[in-house]
Design an enzyme around this catalytic site. Sequence first.
Site, mmCIF file in Angstrom:
data_model
loop_
_atom_site.group_PDB
_atom_site.id
_atom_site.type_symbol
_atom_site.label_atom_id
_atom_site.label_comp_id
_atom_site.label_asym_id
_atom_site.label_seq_id
_atom_site.Cartn_x
_atom_site.Cartn_y
_atom_site.Cartn_z
ATOM 1 N N HIS A 176 2.914 6.084 -2.361
ATOM 2 C CA HIS A 176 4.007 7.048 -2.288
ATOM 3 C C HIS A 176 5.060 6.887 -3.381
ATOM 4 C CE1 HIS A 176 2.380 8.466 1.460
ATOM 5 N NE2 HIS A 176 2.392 7.235 1.947
ATOM 6 N N ARG A 188 0.834 -1.198 0.000
ATOM 7 C CA ARG A 188 0.000 0.000 0.000
ATOM 8 C C ARG A 188 0.869 1.248 0.000
ATOM 9 N NH1 ARG A 188 -0.282 4.734 2.789
ATOM 10 N NH2 ARG A 188 -2.363 5.585 2.772
#
Length: 110
Positions: A69, A64
């Site tokens: 990011h 995730r």
Amino acid sequence: MVEYIKDVKEYTFDCNKEEFLEDKKTQDATVKKIELLGEMVSRLSDGFKLEHNEIQWREIKGLRNVAVHQYDSVSMEDIWDMVQEDVPTLNSALCKILEQEYEYDMRECK
């Protein structure tokens, strides 16, 4: 989490790897649900995760984080492989926990 897995399975059910790799919308929708799975992991208690250490919680959360990011480094081939191999395993493990501990209707896990 089971609902997000159902969505991933629905998005990728009738496509093969080549179709997936060519379909940006399916890729985006699939990655979004994987992000949400990771987000849900962060909401689980440490005790629950320790009790159910057969699931690789850290790896789910880590994916995730990469997807959110470092999205430009996410390989769609790796996502496809994960959808084919890891998502069904996660679904089975979650459904087993739900059935044993919460009297969950296993028909919801299909």
